[in-house]
Design an enzyme around this catalytic site. Sequence first.
Site, short mmCIF file in Angstrom:
data_model
loop_
_atom_site.label_atom_id
_atom_site.label_comp_id
_atom_site.label_asym_id
_atom_site.label_seq_id
_atom_site.Cartn_x
_atom_site.Cartn_y
_atom_site.Cartn_z
N ARG A 140 0.83 -1.19 0.00
CA ARG A 140 0.00 0.00 0.00
C ARG A 140 0.87 1.25 0.00
O ARG A 140 1.75 1.42 0.83
CB ARG A 140 -0.89 0.01 1.24
CG ARG A 140 -1.65 1.30 1.49
CD ARG A 140 -2.93 1.34 0.71
NE ARG A 140 -3.64 2.61 0.91
CZ ARG A 140 -4.70 2.76 1.69
NH1 ARG A 140 -5.18 1.74 2.34
NH2 ARG A 140 -5.29 3.93 1.80
N ARG A 150 -6.30 1.54 -4.84
CA ARG A 150 -5.42 1.07 -3.77
C ARG A 150 -5.23 -0.44 -3.83
O ARG A 150 -6.13 -1.18 -4.24
CB ARG A 150 -5.94 1.51 -2.40
CG ARG A 150 -7.28 0.98 -1.98
CD ARG A 150 -8.48 1.92 -2.06
NE ARG A 150 -8.30 3.35 -2.12
CZ ARG A 150 -8.35 4.15 -1.07
NH1 ARG A 150 -8.51 3.69 0.13
NH2 ARG A 150 -8.24 5.44 -1.24
N ASP A 195 -7.07 -2.09 1.32
CA ASP A 195 -7.71 -1.29 2.35
C ASP A 195 -8.28 -2.24 3.39
O ASP A 195 -9.01 -3.16 3.03
CB ASP A 195 -8.91 -0.57 1.71
CG ASP A 195 -8.92 0.90 1.96
OD1 ASP A 195 -8.07 1.40 2.72
OD2 ASP A 195 -9.81 1.57 1.40
N ASP A 253 -10.46 -1.84 6.78
CA ASP A 253 -11.18 -0.88 7.61
C ASP A 253 -11.87 -1.59 8.77
O ASP A 253 -12.56 -2.60 8.56
CB ASP A 253 -12.28 -0.17 6.80
CG ASP A 253 -11.72 0.75 5.73
OD1 ASP A 253 -10.61 1.29 5.93
OD2 ASP A 253 -12.40 0.93 4.70
N1 ROI Z 1 -15.08 1.60 -4.08
C1 ROI Z 1 -15.37 0.28 -4.00
N2 ROI Z 1 -16.23 -0.23 -4.88
N3 ROI Z 1 -14.81 -0.50 -3.06
C2 ROI Z 1 -13.93 -0.02 -2.16
O1 ROI Z 1 -13.44 -0.78 -1.30
C3 ROI Z 1 -13.61 1.35 -2.20
N4 ROI Z 1 -12.75 1.91 -1.31
C4 ROI Z 1 -12.48 3.20 -1.31
C5 ROI Z 1 -13.06 4.14 -2.33
C6 ROI Z 1 -11.92 4.78 -3.08
C7 ROI Z 1 -13.88 5.17 -1.60
N5 ROI Z 1 -13.92 3.48 -3.27
C8 ROI Z 1 -14.21 2.14 -3.20
O2 ROI Z 1 -11.66 3.69 -0.39
#
Ligand code: ROI
Length: 162
Positions: free
Chosen positions: A84, A94, A97, A99
């Site tokens: 990342r 990215r 991620d 979260d």
């Molecule tokens: N859009 C999708 N479809 N899935 C994600 O995990 C995701 N994550 C993000 C942003 C860029 C907002 N868009 C995303 O961080």
Amino acid sequence: MMERVYIGLGSNLAEPLQQLRDALAALAQLPDTRLLAHSSFYASDPLGPPDQPRYVNAVAALDTALQPWTLLDSLQRIEQEQGRVRKAERWGPRTLDLDILLFGERSIADERLTVPHYHMHARPFVLYPLAELAAELQLPDGRRLSELLAACPFTGLERLAE
Ligand code: ROI
């Protein structure tokens, strides 16, 4: 004391499906933590700038004795180990991620962490995988996952075969 935690996983670079599989393997290795289950994998249209690849998303359920900030440190280390790079562009693509969506019954708002995750309530790529793991879930503010789902169409989302 163990608390039930839900983690959202997302990737749209460098073999997203493999990124998620590697991240799940890393989550399974965390100390004082048990990886209980993960949802199906979903392809999803990007939220944010449309000129980026589709994402792969999933949600994992953990039981952990870690404190939220210690878990956050571990998640950020996993993100970094999987390449990342934090970019200037808001909502850009990215490699990985991770979260924290929910942490037991807690509501947290400090400079590092907002729990429940402040965008989860309206994101189909979070709510539908989460519902696979915990259809009866209720958020700390009393809202039910089923209510959030009813207001969140299954659009731009595609459940992937295993
Ligand atoms: N859009 C999708 N479809 N899935 C994600 O995990 C995701 N994550 C993000 C942003 C860029 C907002 N868009 C995303 O961080």
